[in-house]
Structures are given as C-alpha cells and as structure tokens.
Design an enzyme around this catalytic site. Structure first.
Site, PDB file in Angstrom:
ATOM      1  N   GLY A 209     -24.607  19.535 -46.445  1.00 58.35           N
ATOM      2  CA  GLY A 209     -23.373  20.087 -46.736  1.00 58.35           C
ATOM      3  C   GLY A 209     -23.560  21.867 -46.271  1.00 58.35           C
TER       4      GLY A 209
ATOM      5  N   CYS B 231       0.372  -3.289 -43.848  1.00 60.74           N
ATOM      6  CA  CYS B 231       0.491  -2.979 -42.503  1.00 60.74           C
ATOM      7  C   CYS B 231       1.290  -4.009 -41.681  1.00 60.74           C
ATOM      8  CB  CYS B 231      -0.637  -3.246 -41.778  1.00 60.74           C
ATOM      9  SG  CYS B 231      -0.871  -3.302 -39.899  1.00 60.74           S
TER      10      CYS B 231
ATOM     11  N   CYS C  69      -0.680  -6.470 -39.236  1.00 58.11           N
ATOM     12  CA  CYS C  69      -1.634  -7.497 -39.757  1.00 58.11           C
ATOM     13  C   CYS C  69      -1.763  -7.676 -41.027  1.00 58.11           C
ATOM     14  CB  CYS C  69      -3.330  -6.903 -39.339  1.00 58.11           C
ATOM     15  SG  CYS C  69      -3.846  -5.465 -40.426  1.00 58.11           S
TER      16      CYS C  69
ATOM     17  N   CYS D 195      -1.696  -0.051 -39.326  1.00 61.05           N
ATOM     18  CA  CYS D 195      -3.034   0.273 -39.599  1.00 61.05           C
ATOM     19  C   CYS D 195      -3.327   1.713 -38.474  1.00 61.05           C
ATOM     20  CB  CYS D 195      -4.217  -0.335 -39.139  1.00 61.05           C
ATOM     21  SG  CYS D 195      -4.113  -2.224 -40.512  1.00 61.05           S
TER      22      CYS D 195
ATOM     23  N   CYS E 222      -7.246  -3.295 -37.159  1.00 62.56           N
ATOM     24  CA  CYS E 222      -5.814  -4.125 -37.042  1.00 62.56           C
ATOM     25  C   CYS E 222      -6.033  -5.374 -36.168  1.00 62.56           C
ATOM     26  CB  CYS E 222      -4.793  -3.224 -36.697  1.00 62.56           C
ATOM     27  SG  CYS E 222      -3.140  -3.817 -36.842  1.00 62.56           S
TER      28      CYS E 222
END
Lengths: 258, 293
Positions: B32, B241, B244, B266, B272
């Site tokens: 970080g 979605c 899909c 998606c 997808c």
C-alpha cells in the site's frame, strides 16, 4: 485545578538571521489560566505564539508541557507523531483568519467532526450528534450543520473554528487575534462566548492580541511585548490600571475613552 | 522482428526495467505504500496507462500470456492498442481469457473470474494519492501517511453521508491495506473492492504521470473504510445481464435509442462471452447471434 504549571517556558528565543523574533521569554502557565500577549504589530507576539505551539522551531530555549499522564515533556524533544497528536487532541489553535483553520470545502459538521475521526471515532451518528451539540454551544443553528463554512458570516466562521478546536476537550488553546477582522458588535458577542467557554471548560489559553479590550475581558494575566522582548508582565488589571513601563503607559493611554 | 533496428524486449531499456523492478519489490515489501520511481516517457499520452505499461514492460517475459482490459472490455481502443504494443515490442502471446493470462493489465476493473496464484494484475492509476482532493499539499499527505493520520479520509465519507444519506463514493473507494496504509485502488468501481481482499494474485499499481508504484501482495488484507453505522456496501443491480443472464456481476448501461431504451450487460466481456458459450442466455440476446456462434 492543579498546583503544577501546565506549560513552562524557559528563555525562549527566535532569531530570523540577525533580526530578533522574540528574545529570552520565560513564563509559566497554570491550568485554567488565560494569558494575553499584547503589543504593537511586529513586536514578536505571533512569533512567540508559533514557537510555543510547535508551529515554528525556536532558536534557543525550552518549552515543557504537562501531559495528561502528569509527566513533563519538552515539546521539541518529542517526535513529530507525538507532537501532532498533542496538537489535535490536547491543544487547540484558533487562527485569526478562520479560512486557515477550517476546511472551507467540507460541511460545518465534518469540520467539527474531523478531530473526532482523527482520534478514531468511527460512528457516524455519534460524530454528528457531537458536532450538532458543539454547534449549538457556539450559537450556530443546528440546521446549518450540512452547510459549508463558505456560506457563513465571518463571526460564524470564527465560532465554528472554535467549536472545531474544542470538540476533543483540549486543555490548552492558542488564539491568534481571535477577534481580528470582525466588526465590534460581533467581537463583543464572540468575546462573551469565549469567556463563557473558557470558564466552563477550565481551559488554559494563550491569546495574542493587539486589542487591549480583548485582553481586559478574557485574560487573567498579560505580557506586553516590544521589539521581541517582554517588557512587562503581571495580572491584567494591574498592568492595565497601573502600567509601569513607559511603553505600556503609552499603549494604555492610546485607547480611546468613550 | 526484422534485422532492422529493433526495440529492446518490451520497449524499455534494461536499466529502466531494473529501476522499475526495484520500485516494485519495495512496493511489495510495504503493501500500500506509494514508491516513487523515475517514470519514463512512453509512446502514448498520459492518462492512457503509461504507468501500467511501464510496470507490465518490466515484469513481462517471453513466456508470459498477456491480457489487457479497459473498463472490463478486451475490445476497446485502450485495451487493443496496449495489447498490440506488447505484441509488437515483446512478441508475447496475448489472450482475452482471464484464466489463461499470466499478466492482466487493467484499466478500472478487476475481472469477474477469481484470479489465481501466479497471476499478476497490473492497474493503470491516474491519481495514486487517496488524500489528494482533501489535502492538496504533497508534503502534508506524505507526512499523514508516515504518521498514519487517516482521519481526513473519514471526513470525505462523512461528507458523503451528510449530503446523500449514504456513502456515495462509487469508485476509487479508499481501502486500508494490511492494517497500515490507506490506498486508492485506482478508479475501479467499489464493486471490485472485496475481490482485492486476500486475493491469490499479485496486484501492482502504476501511476506514470504521478511517478508512483504501489502493490498489494497475494493474501493481503484489503479493507474498505466505513463507519460502524454505515458499513461498506457494493453496488447491486436489480436485473441480470441482458446477454448472458449473469447475476451478481458488474453491469454497464448501454443506451439503445433516443426513446429511453437501454440494456444492462456485463462490463467484463470475457466473462460474458464465456457464459454465452456455455449456453447461458439473457433476455435480450438475439437468436440469430446465438445461431451464428
């Protein structure tokens, strides 16, 4: 109140090259005591205040502070993390210009809550409640809690700055011309408020001002500075009613008597 | 490539790559923490992923398989051009399948498919400093990181709740890494934040203009900041979605006409397509398209 001083200052000097900022200042400050530093512009008041509040490194001398665990620590021998922690918990600093002490682009509530969040409070509801309480204590309507300080008047901003500083119940507050730039009626109201808060909370305060009326109203003790030196100090009423130094006499007599 | 003057493998010269690798190693050692590095000019404008490209160029080897996504899609300009760039200067294999890739360079999404050990996710970061918009001074923000003074980050979240009644930050949502540094996960939607937590993959972040590299090593705690009474939440979608039929994935809104028709699909195109190949269908998938596949 304790018998031991909160802050001990010993031979503090600050030089800007060959020029003197302030020289050989020594004093002690007790809990609950308000000390005013007065003097004309350029006399070293603000330099002294900055040296005391660790905002400016002094050239010589020492400043020791009685921590909450009753031990004395030299401010300039602490590490920076401890110093900054002290500044945002046990101390407050009220700037002359509220814009320097506030975050102008976040709401009043967040301004007051910042110190709480900085010491680890993570409960939104509680932070907001505390902020609302403090706003009402400094006479800002609670429905202004989500407004930005930009939309506040000068007096309100200054009161908000005070609330922001007092929310962690500090023991020592530094004020640099807290009433400068405000009109007289607002000044009076602010002084009244400050006097009440200082009394209620048992705060110790060091107030820098060029306004003797402010010193008279707020402070117990005062120091008069000229050219970087403290030329006279004592109880406020004594200094103002019976000034000993020529310069102090001049200063006192220059106030318009209405 | 021909006998003509060729690029060094992966465009950057070896000394530059060593310098960037050193920065990456340091970043991995301090999860970080933003490590400064001497960012180079790249043959693309700032904001197009110069930081990510430099990180990828430094870690890529001839055996690697590269995938590049832009907002989850493999077929948008940014993704296509960076993929082509590495095909040209490093002659590496490329793929659009998340599972096959060893290095995935991403702009603002984490693939839906869970990343595995051995994979590296490289983020393109525009502004690495999470405190920047609250504290404009770099000297001050560095000090705040050093002293772990992160109260200000909560001021931003407080403001959100005060204004919108909830934490309205939806992307670049600040996280605390390994219990120490607060980090900006680049402008990924907060939907992806939980995927960073204890991920098996190595996550590297490169900011070219700001000259910073930071990292989240595998299996590292990544916790989104929040309040006790306003806990962190990810976005939810009320429809699956349209192509899909996948639930619990991040969806893009696509405007279909000027009469208010729109569809949600998606954002991860590979995910997808894989699902459609497996026979999943959404309500707006055209039968002809299905037949064509």
């Amino acid at each position: 109140m304790s018998d031991l001083p909160l802050l001990k200052v010993n031979n503090l000097s600050k030089f800007y090259g060959s020029r003197i900022g302030c020289k050989d200042v020594s004093f002690e400050l007790w809990p609950g005591e308000v000390l005013a530093i007065v003097g004309e512009s350029g006399s070293g008041k603000t330099t002294l205040l900055n040296c005391l509040s660790t905002r400016l490194l002094p050239s010589t001398g020492s400043v020791t502070y009685r921590m909450r665990d009753e031990t004395y620590r030299d401010l300039y021998h602490m590490n920076e993390a401890e110093r900054r922690f002290l500044m945002r918990t046990d101390w407050g600093f009220v700037h002359q210009n509220p814009a320097d002490g506030l975050r102008m682009s976040v709401s009043a509530g967040a301004n007051v809550g910042e110190r709480l969040m900085a010491v680890g409070d993570r409960n939104y509801g509680r932070i907001r409640q505390t902020a609302a309480d403090w706003l009402s204590r400094v006479e800002i309507a609670e429905d202004r809690i989500d407004d930005q300080p930009r939309s506040f008047s000068g007096g309100m901003r200054q009161r908000l700055q005070i609330a922001r500083n007092l929310v962690t119940s500090p023991r020592l507050v530094f004020m640099d011309e807290p009433t400068g730039g405000l009109d007289v009626s607002v000044q009076a109201r602010l002084l009244d408020l400050l006097r009440g808060l200082v009394n209620d909370l048992g705060l110790a305060a060091i107030v820098v001002t060029h306004d003797l009326a402010v010193a008279r109203l707020l402070s117990h003790r005062m120091m008069v500075m000229k050219d970087g030196h403290v030329i006279e100090q004592g109880l406020t009423d004594r200094v103002l009613d019976d000034p000993r130094e020529r310069y102090t006499q001049l200063l006192v007599s220059s106030i318009l008597q209405v | 490539m021909s006998e003509l003057a060729a690029y060094n493998f992966a465009y950057l010269d070896e000394q530059t790559k060593r310098m960037i690798r050193r920065a990456i190693l340091k970043a991995i050692a301090i999860p970080g923490y933003q490590v400064p590095f001497a960012s180079r000019e790249m043959p693309m404008p700032y904001g197009w992923g110069t930081g990510g490209v430099q990180v990828t160029a430094s870690i890529i080897g001839p055996d690697d398989v590269l995938k590049v996504i832009d907002q989850g899609a493999d077929d948008t300009t940014n993704a296509v051009s960076i993929r082509a760039f590495f095909q040209k200067v490093a002659e590496v294999a490329v793929t659009t399948h998340t599972g096959e890739a060893t290095i995935i360079q991403t702009r603002h999404r984490i693939p839906e498919e869970t990343l595995k050990e051995g994979q590296v996710l490289v983020y393109q970061v525009p502004i690495p400093e999470p405190l920047r918009f609250l504290e404009p001074r770099e000297t001050e923000t560095r000090k705040m990181h050093a002293l772990e003074e992160y109260g200000l980050m909560h001021v931003k979240l407080y403001e959100d709740i005060a204004r919108h009644g909830r934490i309205a930050t939806t992307y670049a949502y600040p996280v605390k890494v390994h219990g120490r540094y607060v980090m900006d996960p680049s402008p990924t939607p907060k939907f992806d934040n939980p995927k960073m937590h204890r991920s098996e993959a190595l996550q590297l972040f490169g900011a070219g203009r700001e000259k910073r590299i930071y990292a989240v090593p595998p299996h590292t705690d990544v916790v989104s900041l929040d309040f006790e009474d306003h806990p962190f939440e990810i976005q939810t979608f009320d429809k699956p979605c349209a192509l899909c039929g996948a639930n619990h994935v991040y969806l893009d809104e696509i405007v279909l006409d000027d009469g208010g028709k729109r569809m949600f699909v998606c954002s991860d195109t590979d995910f997808c397509e894989t699902r459609r190949a497996e026979g999943h269908t959404g309500e707006m998938l055209a039968p002809s398209q299905e037949a064509a596949e």
